[in-house]
Design a protein around this motif. Structure first.
Motif, PDB file in Angstrom:
ATOM      1  N   ILE A 366       0.835  -1.211   0.000  1.00 17.00           N
ATOM      2  CA  ILE A 366       0.000   0.000   0.000  1.00 17.00           C
ATOM      3  C   ILE A 366       0.863   1.251   0.000  1.00 17.00           C
ATOM      4  CG2 ILE A 366      -1.677   1.301   1.377  1.00 17.00           C
ATOM      5  CD1 ILE A 366      -2.805  -1.381   2.322  1.00 17.00           C
ATOM      6  N   LEU A 367       1.994   1.207   0.717  1.00 14.13           N
ATOM      7  CA  LEU A 367       2.890   2.366   0.747  1.00 14.13           C
ATOM      8  C   LEU A 367       3.689   2.500  -0.542  1.00 14.13           C
ATOM      9  CD1 LEU A 367       4.291   4.696   2.308  1.00 14.13           C
ATOM     10  CD2 LEU A 367       5.913   2.984   3.157  1.00 14.13           C
ATOM     11  N   ALA A 368       4.142   1.371  -1.092  1.00 17.46           N
ATOM     12  CA  ALA A 368       5.014   1.417  -2.264  1.00 17.46           C
ATOM     13  C   ALA A 368       4.297   1.973  -3.490  1.00 17.46           C
ATOM     14  CB  ALA A 368       5.546   0.016  -2.560  1.00 17.46           C
ATOM     15  N   PHE A 369       3.004   1.690  -3.632  1.00 22.62           N
ATOM     16  CA  PHE A 369       2.276   2.120  -4.832  1.00 22.62           C
ATOM     17  C   PHE A 369       2.271   3.636  -5.007  1.00 22.62           C
ATOM     18  CE2 PHE A 369      -1.874   3.427  -6.617  1.00 22.62           C
ATOM     19  CZ  PHE A 369      -1.661   3.026  -7.915  1.00 22.62           C
ATOM     20  N   PRO A 370       1.770   4.410  -4.052  1.00 21.77           N
ATOM     21  CA  PRO A 370       1.776   5.865  -4.275  1.00 21.77           C
ATOM     22  C   PRO A 370       3.167   6.477  -4.144  1.00 21.77           C
ATOM     23  CG  PRO A 370       0.925   5.384  -2.092  1.00 21.77           C
ATOM     24  CD  PRO A 370       1.153   4.067  -2.751  1.00 21.77           C
ATOM     25  N   LEU A 371       4.014   5.893  -3.286  1.00 24.61           N
ATOM     26  CA  LEU A 371       5.342   6.474  -3.091  1.00 24.61           C
ATOM     27  C   LEU A 371       6.152   6.431  -4.374  1.00 24.61           C
ATOM     28  CD1 LEU A 371       7.222   7.684  -0.902  1.00 24.61           C
ATOM     29  CD2 LEU A 371       8.082   5.368  -0.509  1.00 24.61           C
ATOM     30  N   ALA A 372       6.092   5.309  -5.107  1.00 26.87           N
ATOM     31  CA  ALA A 372       6.840   5.196  -6.359  1.00 26.87           C
ATOM     32  C   ALA A 372       6.277   6.121  -7.434  1.00 26.87           C
ATOM     33  CB  ALA A 372       6.816   3.746  -6.842  1.00 26.87           C
ATOM     34  N   LEU A 373       4.956   6.278  -7.465  1.00 24.65           N
ATOM     35  CA  LEU A 373       4.340   7.114  -8.493  1.00 24.65           C
ATOM     36  C   LEU A 373       4.554   8.604  -8.236  1.00 24.65           C
ATOM     37  CD1 LEU A 373       3.075   4.408  -9.286  1.00 24.65           C
ATOM     38  CD2 LEU A 373       0.926   5.600  -9.662  1.00 24.65           C
ATOM     39  N   VAL A 374       4.735   8.977  -6.964  1.00 22.33           N
ATOM     40  CA  VAL A 374       4.941  10.392  -6.637  1.00 22.33           C
ATOM     41  C   VAL A 374       6.393  10.802  -6.825  1.00 22.33           C
ATOM     42  CG1 VAL A 374       4.889  12.078  -4.758  1.00 22.33           C
ATOM     43  CG2 VAL A 374       2.977  10.499  -5.066  1.00 22.33           C
ATOM     44  N   PHE A 375       7.333   9.930  -6.409  1.00 23.55           N
ATOM     45  CA  PHE A 375       8.747  10.310  -6.417  1.00 23.55           C
ATOM     46  C   PHE A 375       9.558   9.559  -7.471  1.00 23.55           C
ATOM     47  CE2 PHE A 375       7.242  10.910  -2.029  1.00 23.55           C
ATOM     48  CZ  PHE A 375       7.535  12.248  -1.860  1.00 23.55           C
ATOM     49  N   GLY A 376       8.912   8.851  -8.391  1.00 24.60           N
ATOM     50  CA  GLY A 376       9.663   8.040  -9.333  1.00 24.60           C
ATOM     51  C   GLY A 376       9.808   8.616 -10.713  1.00 24.60           C
ATOM     52  N   LYS A 377       9.626   9.908 -10.892  1.00 23.21           N
ATOM     53  CA  LYS A 377       9.695  10.498 -12.226  1.00 23.21           C
ATOM     54  C   LYS A 377      11.120  10.523 -12.770  1.00 23.21           C
ATOM     55  CE  LYS A 377       5.598  13.376 -11.549  1.00 23.21           C
ATOM     56  NZ  LYS A 377       5.046  14.754 -11.544  1.00 23.21           N
ATOM     57  N   LYS A 378      12.093  10.684 -11.884  1.00 24.14           N
ATOM     58  CA  LYS A 378      13.488  10.722 -12.311  1.00 24.14           C
ATOM     59  C   LYS A 378      14.238   9.575 -11.645  1.00 24.14           C
ATOM     60  CE  LYS A 378      13.708  15.717 -13.119  1.00 24.14           C
ATOM     61  NZ  LYS A 378      14.416  16.986 -12.780  1.00 24.14           N
ATOM     62  N   ASP A 379      14.678   8.628 -12.469  1.00 23.64           N
ATOM     63  CA  ASP A 379      15.442   7.474 -11.990  1.00 23.64           C
ATOM     64  C   ASP A 379      14.701   6.790 -10.835  1.00 23.64           C
ATOM     65  OD1 ASP A 379      17.406   5.630 -11.883  1.00 23.64           O
ATOM     66  OD2 ASP A 379      18.981   6.960 -11.129  1.00 23.64           O
ATOM     67  N   GLY A 380      13.462   6.381 -11.100  1.00 25.06           N
ATOM     68  CA  GLY A 380      12.622   5.800 -10.066  1.00 25.06           C
ATOM     69  C   GLY A 380      13.144   4.496  -9.509  1.00 25.06           C
ATOM     70  N   ASN A 421       2.998  -1.114  11.337  1.00 24.61           N
ATOM     71  CA  ASN A 421       2.173  -1.420  10.159  1.00 24.61           C
ATOM     72  C   ASN A 421       1.090  -0.375   9.942  1.00 24.61           C
ATOM     73  OD1 ASN A 421       3.666  -3.716   9.771  1.00 24.61           O
ATOM     74  ND2 ASN A 421       2.120  -5.130  10.525  1.00 24.61           N
ATOM     75  N   PHE A 422       0.423   0.029  11.032  1.00 24.33           N
ATOM     76  CA  PHE A 422      -0.621   1.045  10.908  1.00 24.33           C
ATOM     77  C   PHE A 422      -0.043   2.372  10.431  1.00 24.33           C
ATOM     78  CE2 PHE A 422      -3.225  -1.279  14.359  1.00 24.33           C
ATOM     79  CZ  PHE A 422      -3.748  -2.115  13.391  1.00 24.33           C
ATOM     80  N   PHE A 423       1.118   2.722  10.923  1.00 20.77           N
ATOM     81  CA  PHE A 423       1.757   3.975  10.500  1.00 20.77           C
ATOM     82  C   PHE A 423       2.080   3.935   9.011  1.00 20.77           C
ATOM     83  CE2 PHE A 423       5.553   6.563   9.753  1.00 20.77           C
ATOM     84  CZ  PHE A 423       5.139   7.781  10.253  1.00 20.77           C
ATOM     85  N   ILE A 424       2.601   2.804   8.530  1.00 26.07           N
ATOM     86  CA  ILE A 424       2.925   2.652   7.108  1.00 26.07           C
ATOM     87  C   ILE A 424       1.658   2.698   6.263  1.00 26.07           C
ATOM     88  CG2 ILE A 424       3.745   0.973   5.413  1.00 26.07           C
ATOM     89  CD1 ILE A 424       5.884   0.182   7.438  1.00 26.07           C
ATOM     90  N   GLY A 425       0.590   2.034   6.734  1.00 27.64           N
ATOM     91  CA  GLY A 425      -0.658   2.042   5.992  1.00 27.64           C
ATOM     92  C   GLY A 425      -1.269   3.428   5.889  1.00 27.64           C
ATOM     93  N   ILE A 426      -1.240   4.180   6.985  1.00 25.15           N
ATOM     94  CA  ILE A 426      -1.793   5.543   6.964  1.00 25.15           C
ATOM     95  C   ILE A 426      -0.981   6.439   6.041  1.00 25.15           C
ATOM     96  CG2 ILE A 426      -2.177   7.595   8.378  1.00 25.15           C
ATOM     97  CD1 ILE A 426      -2.812   5.703  10.709  1.00 25.15           C
ATOM     98  N   ALA A 427       0.358   6.297   6.091  1.00 26.52           N
ATOM     99  CA  ALA A 427       1.213   7.091   5.207  1.00 26.52           C
ATOM    100  C   ALA A 427       0.934   6.769   3.742  1.00 26.52           C
ATOM    101  CB  ALA A 427       2.681   6.838   5.539  1.00 26.52           C
ATOM    102  N   GLY A 428       0.736   5.489   3.420  1.00 31.27           N
ATOM    103  CA  GLY A 428       0.421   5.106   2.044  1.00 31.27           C
ATOM    104  C   GLY A 428      -0.922   5.644   1.594  1.00 31.27           C
TER     105      GLY A 428
END
Length: 438
Positions: A366-380, A421-428
């Motif tokens: 759940i965290l990896a999906f939005p994190l990669a799409l937000v910060f992965g534009k350059k050398d993701g 786990n809850f902290f990671i889920g909320i951040a995602g």
């Protein structure tokens, strides 16, 4: 006339499709879908003008199937890419935790001259713990690298431009995260307790069959209330042996021997026998240090009991239980009025750990999906590796601290284990909302 000819051609085309099989047509390249879809849409509009509801339903069903198959092909492609990256990262973390396990075993097993076949068995029994620990971190790093690479290569941009929503990416991410969590849970709930039980039994049998492996040259061996200072160890022979213990926190006893032979004991509960030559025994009281007794003899046999070196309790530890066994044990302990609260919290902590560690994979997904799409534009891909390792280290440290606070300070085991786990889920979830607003 043209309409009739085109209608006849379309009927002929659909007749050949039905004869060849609809699946065979759709197994061709995805690029052919546009032409076939255009034909279906044209035929659907033609049937609608004529008011033929039966043909309308037929063509609408074919259009829906085409969209479903096309969506399935994309989901399968994304899931395949996620699995490849996960597998590579899993091998990386597996090696890291495996080497760490070998270093821990080197302190307790490898340097004690244990036969190679026993060492290999002990390593195999440790594998479930290494696998269950590697899977969540491999999920985070692998998914971040995979999705980051897709963002950098503009694959996500192409999917969005072709009219697809983020759900086409989110579905395989959640499915893969759930499958990895279930696999890790099976390893953590069944194979880990089984491996721990067999590890402890084998280790005990090694020591009982050859008690000399517990004695190391030029070392100090601490027992329950006693201490052994060991000189040189050569097989079953020990030189310069000093033994002292405290009885009732007042009486002290010191035994000094130049030589001693280690023997396996035939008595139950006795781990080893130390046959000392020319020993000197000094006994004294802390409160009356001027009064002491000295005994000198030619030979002396000292028995070292099993419970002074290893845990001999018949009660199974929480790590050796499955989640079902732990749940039943907790229920029985809660019914007792004089139950040890610290021990009860230990069981609750281990019970929640059975679920929180393996199902950390789904929270990492759940965290990896939005994190990669937000910060992965350059050398993701590179950023995914860096972010993944940093978050993994922080998550690992949070789990260690949670266990320490839960065991020593008595904090609630549920929050100590599930808090990261809850902290990671909320951040995602927050990052995903930010992604949808763009």
């Amino acid at each position: 006339m043209l309409s009739r000819g085109l209608t006849a051609a379309i009927k002929k085309l659909f007749s050949s499709i039905n004869n060849a099989g609809f699946k065979g047509i759709l197994d061709s390249r995805v690029s052919n879908f546009r032409l076939l879809k255009w034909i279906y849409i044209f035929a659907f509009n033609l049937a609608r003008k004529k008011g033929d509801h039966k043909k309308m339903c037929f063509f609408a069903d074919r259009i829906y199937r085409m969209q479903t198959v096309r969506r399935f092909i994309m989901v399968r492609y994304i899931a395949k890419e996620l699995f490849v990256y996960f597998f590579v990262c899993f091998l990386f973390f597996f090696v890291v935790f495996f080497v760490n396990q070998l270093l821990l075993m080197a302190e307790t097993v490898l340097k004690k001259r244990v036969p190679v076949r026993y060492v290999l068995q002990l390593i195999v029994y440790c594998m479930p713990g290494v696998v269950s620990q590697s899977a969540p971190f491999a999920t985070l790093v692998g998914f971040l690298m995979c999705l980051g690479r897709m963002v950098t290569d503009n694959e996500v941009l192409i999917l969005r431009a072709s009219g697809h929503r983020y759900g086409i990416l989110l579905i395989p991410v959640l499915i893969m995260g759930l499958l990895i969590s279930l696999f890790s849970f099976v390893m953590n709930d069944y194979f880990l307790p089984l491996g721990t039980l067999k590890f402890n039994r084998l280790y005990k049998s090694i020591i009982v069959s050859n008690p000399a492996v517990e004695l190391e040259s030029n070392s100090i061996k601490r027992l329950n209330d006693s201490t052994l200072i060991i000189g040189d160890v050569d097989g079953q022979h020990v030189s310069d042996l000093v033994f002292f213990d405290v009885k009732d926190k007042k009486d002290q006893r010191f035994i000094v021997s130049k030589d001693a032979n280690v023997k396996k004991s035939s008595h139950d509960g006795v781990l080893m026998e130390l046959d000392m030559t020319s020993p000197v025994v000094l006994m004294m009281n802390k409160n009356q240090k001027r009064d002491f007794d000295v005994i000198v003899s030619d030979e002396l046999r000292l028995n070292v009991f099993e419970d002074s070196i290893m845990e001999t309790s018949q009660q199974i530890s929480p790590r050796e239980m499955t989640s079902s066994d732990l749940k039943n044990r907790i229920k029985r302990m809660e019914k007792l009025t004089n139950a040890n609260k610290k021990q009860l919290n230990t069981y609750k902590l281990e019970y929640n750990k059975k679920f929180s560690v393996p199902f950390g994979s789904i929270f990492f997904a759940i965290l990896a999906f939005p994190l990669a799409l937000v910060f992965g534009k350059k050398d993701g891909q590179t950023l995914g590796l860096i972010f993944g390792i940093i978050i993994s280290v922080m998550y690992w440290a949070a789990n260690i601290l949670g266990q320490m606070f839960g065991l020593r300070s008595g904090y609630n085991g549920f929050w100590m284990m599930w808090g990261p786990n809850f902290f990671i889920g909320i951040a995602g979830f927050i990052l995903y909302l930010r992604l949808r607003r763009k």
